[in-house]
Design a protein around this motif. Structure first.
Motif, short mmCIF file in Angstrom:
data_model
loop_
_atom_site.label_atom_id
_atom_site.label_comp_id
_atom_site.label_asym_id
_atom_site.label_seq_id
_atom_site.Cartn_x
_atom_site.Cartn_y
_atom_site.Cartn_z
N TYR A 122 0.82 -1.22 0.00
CA TYR A 122 0.00 0.00 0.00
C TYR A 122 0.85 1.26 0.00
O TYR A 122 0.44 2.31 -0.51
CB TYR A 122 -0.94 -0.02 1.21
CG TYR A 122 -1.97 1.09 1.20
CD1 TYR A 122 -3.08 1.02 0.36
CD2 TYR A 122 -1.83 2.21 2.01
CE1 TYR A 122 -4.03 2.04 0.34
CE2 TYR A 122 -2.77 3.23 2.01
CZ TYR A 122 -3.87 3.13 1.17
OH TYR A 122 -4.80 4.14 1.16
N ASP A 123 2.07 1.17 0.56
CA ASP A 123 2.98 2.31 0.60
C ASP A 123 3.80 2.45 -0.68
O ASP A 123 4.65 3.34 -0.76
CB ASP A 123 3.93 2.19 1.80
CG ASP A 123 3.21 2.35 3.13
OD1 ASP A 123 2.33 3.23 3.21
OD2 ASP A 123 3.51 1.59 4.06
N GLY A 124 3.58 1.57 -1.65
CA GLY A 124 4.35 1.61 -2.89
C GLY A 124 5.55 0.69 -2.83
O GLY A 124 5.64 -0.20 -1.98
N TRP A 125 6.49 0.88 -3.75
CA TRP A 125 7.70 0.06 -3.79
C TRP A 125 8.62 0.41 -2.62
O TRP A 125 8.86 1.59 -2.33
CB TRP A 125 8.46 0.26 -5.10
CG TRP A 125 7.81 -0.39 -6.27
CD1 TRP A 125 7.05 0.21 -7.24
CD2 TRP A 125 7.84 -1.78 -6.61
NE1 TRP A 125 6.62 -0.72 -8.15
CE2 TRP A 125 7.09 -1.95 -7.79
CE3 TRP A 125 8.44 -2.90 -6.03
CZ2 TRP A 125 6.92 -3.20 -8.40
CZ3 TRP A 125 8.28 -4.14 -6.63
CH2 TRP A 125 7.52 -4.29 -7.79
N ALA A 126 9.13 -0.60 -1.96
CA ALA A 126 10.09 -0.40 -0.86
C ALA A 126 11.49 -0.32 -1.45
O ALA A 126 12.21 -1.32 -1.53
CB ALA A 126 9.98 -1.53 0.15
N THR A 127 11.88 0.86 -1.86
CA THR A 127 13.14 1.04 -2.59
C THR A 127 14.12 1.88 -1.76
O THR A 127 14.74 2.81 -2.27
CB THR A 127 12.90 1.73 -3.94
OG1 THR A 127 12.21 2.97 -3.73
CG2 THR A 127 12.06 0.84 -4.84
N PHE A 128 14.25 1.54 -0.49
CA PHE A 128 15.20 2.26 0.35
C PHE A 128 16.62 1.85 -0.02
O PHE A 128 16.93 0.66 -0.11
CB PHE A 128 14.93 1.97 1.83
CG PHE A 128 13.62 2.51 2.32
CD1 PHE A 128 13.49 3.86 2.64
CD2 PHE A 128 12.51 1.70 2.44
CE1 PHE A 128 12.28 4.37 3.09
CE2 PHE A 128 11.29 2.20 2.88
CZ PHE A 128 11.18 3.54 3.21
N ASP A 129 17.48 2.85 -0.21
CA ASP A 129 18.89 2.56 -0.45
C ASP A 129 19.47 1.86 0.77
O ASP A 129 19.12 2.17 1.92
CB ASP A 129 19.66 3.86 -0.69
CG ASP A 129 19.11 4.64 -1.87
OD1 ASP A 129 19.25 4.16 -3.00
OD2 ASP A 129 18.53 5.72 -1.65
N TYR A 130 20.39 0.92 0.53
CA TYR A 130 21.02 0.22 1.65
C TYR A 130 22.22 1.04 2.12
O TYR A 130 23.24 1.13 1.44
CB TYR A 130 21.44 -1.18 1.24
CG TYR A 130 22.06 -1.96 2.39
CD1 TYR A 130 21.46 -1.95 3.65
CD2 TYR A 130 23.22 -2.69 2.21
CE1 TYR A 130 22.01 -2.65 4.70
CE2 TYR A 130 23.77 -3.40 3.26
CZ TYR A 130 23.17 -3.37 4.51
OH TYR A 130 23.72 -4.07 5.56
N VAL A 131 22.07 1.64 3.29
CA VAL A 131 23.17 2.40 3.88
C VAL A 131 23.49 1.90 5.29
O VAL A 131 24.09 2.60 6.08
CB VAL A 131 22.88 3.92 3.89
CG1 VAL A 131 22.80 4.46 2.49
CG2 VAL A 131 21.61 4.24 4.67
N GLY A 132 23.03 0.67 5.60
CA GLY A 132 23.48 0.05 6.84
C GLY A 132 22.43 -0.53 7.75
O GLY A 132 22.77 -1.30 8.65
N ARG A 133 21.16 -0.20 7.58
CA ARG A 133 20.17 -0.62 8.57
C ARG A 133 19.31 -1.79 8.10
O ARG A 133 19.81 -2.85 7.81
CB ARG A 133 19.31 0.59 8.95
CG ARG A 133 20.07 1.66 9.72
CD ARG A 133 20.53 1.19 11.08
NE ARG A 133 21.23 2.26 11.80
CZ ARG A 133 22.05 2.05 12.81
NH1 ARG A 133 22.29 0.85 13.23
NH2 ARG A 133 22.64 3.08 13.41
#
Length: 614
Positions: free
Chosen positions: A187-198
């Motif tokens: 529902y929030d759209g594509w989960a396209t968070f850049d990987y920066v450590g978490r």
């Protein structure tokens, strides 16, 4: 417009709206063939993915995560570490200098995509650091499936964070977030968070994985090994038939997990045992004097699963593996990678039980960690402390299993560095602030709810949460909905204060007046978070009388809790600064007066919460 036509129109619009907002989740089926060059820490990969779009939306692009692209100088992860300096993750920097900046070229992480196809036709794609955007030839319509195929090669990076080669305990390869992984769409759209450590997020998926590797290696993984008699480590007398390149094939399967992780080392030993009404557990580690606690942990692990199943819902998978292979501890589907060396069985179990509890609050109850890390790490920390308190009870009595976390939170609020738990996991400015916002505030969120609604209602909420949402992707709104239904209380106000702000609780006893047959007490709210008040009166004979001062915001008031039943007093409006009440006891009858004898309320200045009557 006639009345009847208007009512029909309203019904149709309501039905359409309900369909649009109905819960759905995507699904993927991976089939992989991996050929590992262990001597050079590289591999060749092929995979097919059957992807099912259960959403109401037509998809014209898809996204993949290429996590290993972060492990190189100049990457976004490197930039993030450098920008944060000493306030960042100590595993990523040394004295504020990024460890990523000095990775040699031949030890950089890389996932080199050769090609990707949809239903046999080549697709265009672009790579944005750790995200690959793929343009589809055929849109994926609602409630339909498509098939992706792809080939790539990868370079196993220097072990910096979670993944990589030659970790500090000498494990050859820790293969986590190691393959091109399709992103979640919800529902929030594509989960396209850049990987920066978490943190991570992914759709539930099935895996069928073949890994070819040198015959001397042993693999630990989060899945079911389909050919244990063909490989080293899992049977007493395997029949190992290597190919012309001296490699054997390991065949693993898993269903309904978020990812498939594995580690490989020629010196691994594999121990296994069954848990009553639980999974078969594998311990995959290098046996030595430094890892002696692993064998000692077995009876505790058996009890751990039984306690977790009873308190939070049944572990649904057939196996779980504790694997020596991480840079501390990190959870994955049906396994965890942890450091092997431990000072004691208790410290090892604390690490195992935290990571193992992510099977509930990350894998089965799969919240979006990148957006709501406090629901993942915080709820897991709650379960860890709940279990450790029972299996390793303190030598001196403590008020409750969570008192250390409450006290740590109180100390942190005085630092001036607190950040709200609502922030995205990767977007905290201070590494320690992330830890407290996510782990500690997330855990104390449940502790405070238990105080507000009563422990019995909290326990019912945790079980109902599991019942309704395991193997799904719940949000905090879903959790609060269940808590409100079970308790009858309005709890939205508390969720807002605790998660969206850094406001604090601070009540105190400011005046006590003794009369011949009674005592009048005045309390003051010096904080910004309103709370109901459990007020205890200990008499000279050591008996305790419990009073409840309800908070009008909850609308329904607690009548009993761990201390027993309450004598209810008039409610305290949240806008009112002071509250005065009278109890029918004289000074010579009283021993102690106090706010919250259970010490669950996270009052940042508890010194004025108690009065010893002399």
């Amino acid at each position: 417009m006639t009345k009847s036509f208007f009512l029909i129109l309203l019904f149709i619009c309501g039905l359409f709206s309900a369909q649009q907002n109905a819960y759905y989740q995507q699904h993927a089926k991976y089939k992989m063939d991996i050929d590992v060059d262990a001597a050079n820490y590289t591999y060749q990969g092929k995979q097919s993915i059957e992807y099912t779009n259960n959403s109401p939306d037509e998809l014209n692009v898809v996204y993949f995560n290429l996590f290993w692209n972060a492990f190189k100088p100049g990457s976004m992860m490197d930039q993030r570490v450098q920008n944060r300096g000493k306030t960042g993750d100590s595993r990523l920097n040394v004295d504020g200098v990024s460890r990523l900046a000095s990775i040699p070229k031949d030890q950089e992480g890389a996932q080199n995509i050769h090609w990707i196809k949809q239903n046999g036709k080549l697709l265009k794609y672009e790579i944005q650091e750790t995200i690959m955007k793929v343009y589809l030839n055929e849109s994926i319509k609602p409630n339909s499936s498509t098939k992706f195929t792809m080939e790539w090669d990868a370079n196993v990076p220097m072990q910096i964070r979670r993944s990589g080669r030659n970790n500090r305990e000498g494990i050859d390869m820790t293969m986590t977030q190691w393959y091109p992984k399709i992103s979640e769409y919800d529902y929030d759209g594509w989960a396209t968070f850049d990987y920066v450590g978490r943190e991570f997020h992914a759709p539930f998926a099935d895996f069928d994985v073949n890994i070819k590797i040198d015959k001397n290696y042993v693999i630990g993984a989060g899945g079911t090994l389909e050919n244990p008699s063909d490989v080293k480590g899992y049977t007493s007398s395997p029949t190992i038939k290597a190919d012309k390149n001296n490699k054997v094939n390991w065949h693993w399967t898993a269903k309904d997990i978020l990812d498939f992780a594995w580690a490989a080392d020629p010196d691994y030993t594999v121990d296994s045992f069954a848990v009553l009404n639980g999974p078969k557990v594998y311990l995959v580690y290098q046996k030595s004097d430094k890892t002696a606690a692993w064998e000692e942990s077995i009876p505790y692990i058996k009890k751990y699963y039984q306690l977790m199943n009873a308190a939070f819902g049944d572990y649904v998978y057939p196996t779980y593996s504790f694997i020596q292979g991480g840079d501390g501890g990190m959870e994955y589907g049906r396994c965890t990678m942890i450091l092997g060396e431990a000072k004691s069985v208790q410290s090892l179990c604390g690490l195992m039980f935290h990571e193992g509890s992510h099977s509930w609050f990350q894998q089965m109850l799969a919240t979006n960690e990148a957006m709501r890390p406090w629901m993942d790490e915080g709820f897991t920390s709650y379960a860890e402390d709940y279990i450790m308190y029972q299996l390793f009870p303190p030598t001196t009595p403590e008020a409750n299993p969570f008192i250390n976390s409450i006290n740590a939170y109180i100390r942190w609020t005085k630092s001036g560095l607190e950040e709200p738990a609502v922030w995205l996991g990767d977007h905290h400015d201070n590494g320690t602030a992330y830890t407290f916002a996510t782990y500690v505030k997330g855990e104390t969120f449940l502790v405070e709810l238990g105080y507000i609604m009563g422990e019995e209602n909290l326990q019912k909420t945790m079980k109902e949460y599991y019942k309704q949402w395991h193997l799904k992707h719940p949000t905090d709104r879903d959790f609060i909905h269940i808590a409100q239904n079970i308790s009858g209380m309005d709890l939205k106000w508390f969720h807002h204060y605790w998660i969206n702000t850094t406001k604090t609780i601070d009540y105190g006893i400011t005046n006590v007046q003794y009369d011949a047959t009674s005592t009048t007490i005045t309390l003051t709210n010096n904080g910004q978070v309103p709370m109901p008040i459990d007020f205890g009166v200990m008499l000279k004979d050591k008996s305790v009388i419990n009073y409840q001062i309800p908070l009008n915001l909850t609308r329904v008031f607690k009548t009993k809790d761990i201390n027993g039943t309450f004598t209810s007093l008039p409610y305290w409006p949240w806008t009112q600064k002071e509250y005065t009440f009278t109890i029918p006891y004289s000074k010579d009858q009283l021993s102690v007066l106090g706010i919250d004898f259970s010490q669950r309320m996270a009052d940042v200045n508890p010194a004025d919460n108690f009065v010893e009557v002399k």
